[in-house]
Design an enzyme around this catalytic site. Structure first.
Site, PDB file in Angstrom:
ATOM      1  N   GLY A  32       0.819  -1.209   0.000  1.00  0.00           N
ATOM      2  CA  GLY A  32       0.000   0.000   0.000  1.00  0.00           C
ATOM      3  C   GLY A  32       0.850   1.255   0.000  1.00  0.00           C
ATOM      4  N   HIS A  38       4.274   2.203  -8.147  1.00  0.00           N
ATOM      5  CA  HIS A  38       3.282   1.120  -8.133  1.00  0.00           C
ATOM      6  C   HIS A  38       2.356   1.217  -9.353  1.00  0.00           C
ATOM      7  CE1 HIS A  38       4.117   1.447  -3.657  1.00  0.00           C
ATOM      8  NE2 HIS A  38       4.350   0.172  -3.882  1.00  0.00           N
TER       9      HIS A  38
END
Ligand code: PAF
Length: 285
Positions: A32, A38
């Site tokens: 996360g 990402h």
């Protein structure tokens, strides 16, 4: 439409449905606090596969007792937006008890060949935690392709080796590091930096650029390149060097000289205030 699920059964059902429609399954494991690095992983996965699963799980077993597990940024709704924009299909957010049903020490995977040095030496047990959680997640998702970033270079090698050793049926794809315009490698931990520290953090990519430049100018002596890295870090008052290594890009063995058939990689770990940052650059192809 992005789905967000917590249960293993829900992941397996979604993946089974995608497989029935002949889709290739991609998997992007994350903790996360998602950033452009990402997004790039998810976009690469999206470009190559029909169904993209992202896991968001802050894995307790890869943090040492004095590390930042408790304060690691958790931002699920922002993360889901990032996944949606990058066109992921499924976000898997397991609970700790799902991944570690008995205790966090129930069963471990180790890759000793690549885990003892560098990050492994500074963070004992870190790669055991990484290899363990990645294997558990692979077993849940059973993807065709696994996407990992090159910023965590040693992690990439550890996971590749684990996949080879256990003959896990997945292709590991690596994706180049995404950088801020001033060169700082994207990292969830960049969020910890205040304004002065953020400026100071540019020293990692600057040091690597200087090392690359010295190689381009003909330097082959690995100790002299290490010295270039160390000297660059020492110029930054807020930075404290953890390690500066020049190693074989496949085995991470420290090199004496560049050339001689093996690729060389420079690897850095630096503390800026309380934040530990890593970066790397391949020096020779
Ligand atoms: O790189 C990371 O974010 C983590 O180490 C990983 C691969 C998701 C395992 O927890």
């Amino acid at each position: 439409m992005l789905s967000v699920v917590e249960e293993v059964s829900a992941v397996r059902e979604a993946v089974a449905r995608a497989r029935k429609s002949d889709k290739t399954i991609a998997f992007v494991p994350t903790m996360g606090a998602l950033h452009a690095g990402h997004s790039k992983l998810v976009e690469c996965a999206r470009g190559e596969c029909g169904f993209v699963v992202v896991s968001i799980f802050v894995n307790p077993t890869q943090f040492g007792p004095s590390e930042d597990f408790a304060r690691y940024p958790r931002a699920l709704s922002d993360d889901c937006l990032v996944c949606e924009r990058a066109k992921a299909d499924l976000v898997f957010t397991p609970r700790v008890e799902t991944i570690y049903p008995h205790t966090s020490a129930g069963a471990y995977v180790e890759v000793p060949a690549l885990s003892a040095t560098l990050e492994g030496a500074s963070r004992p047990g870190h790669f055991r935690g990484v290899a363990t959680v990645v294997l558990k997640l692979l077993e849940i998702v059973r993807p065709d392709r696994l996407y990992l970033g090159e910023k965590d270079y040693q992690q990439l090698l550890v996971v590749r080796r684990m996949v080879e050793e256990f003959q896990v049926s997945v292709e590991v794809r690596s994706v180049p590091t995404v950088r801020e315009p001033d060169g700082l490698a994207m990292s969830s931990r960049n969020r910890y930096l205040d304004a002065d520290q953020r400026q100071a953090a540019r020293v990692l990519s600057r040091a690597l650029a200087q090392a690359r430049e010295s190689v381009r100018s003909g330097e082959k002596d690995a100790d002299r390149i290490r010295q270039v890295l160390r000297a660059a870090i020492q110029c930054e008052r807020l930075a404290t060097l953890d390690y500066a290594e020049v190693a074989d890009a496949a085995t991470l063995e420290p090199l004496k000289e560049l050339g001689g058939g093996s690729r060389a990689v420079a690897l850095l770990a630096v503390r800026i205030g309380g934040t530990r940052l890593i970066d790397n650059a391949v020096l020779t192809e």
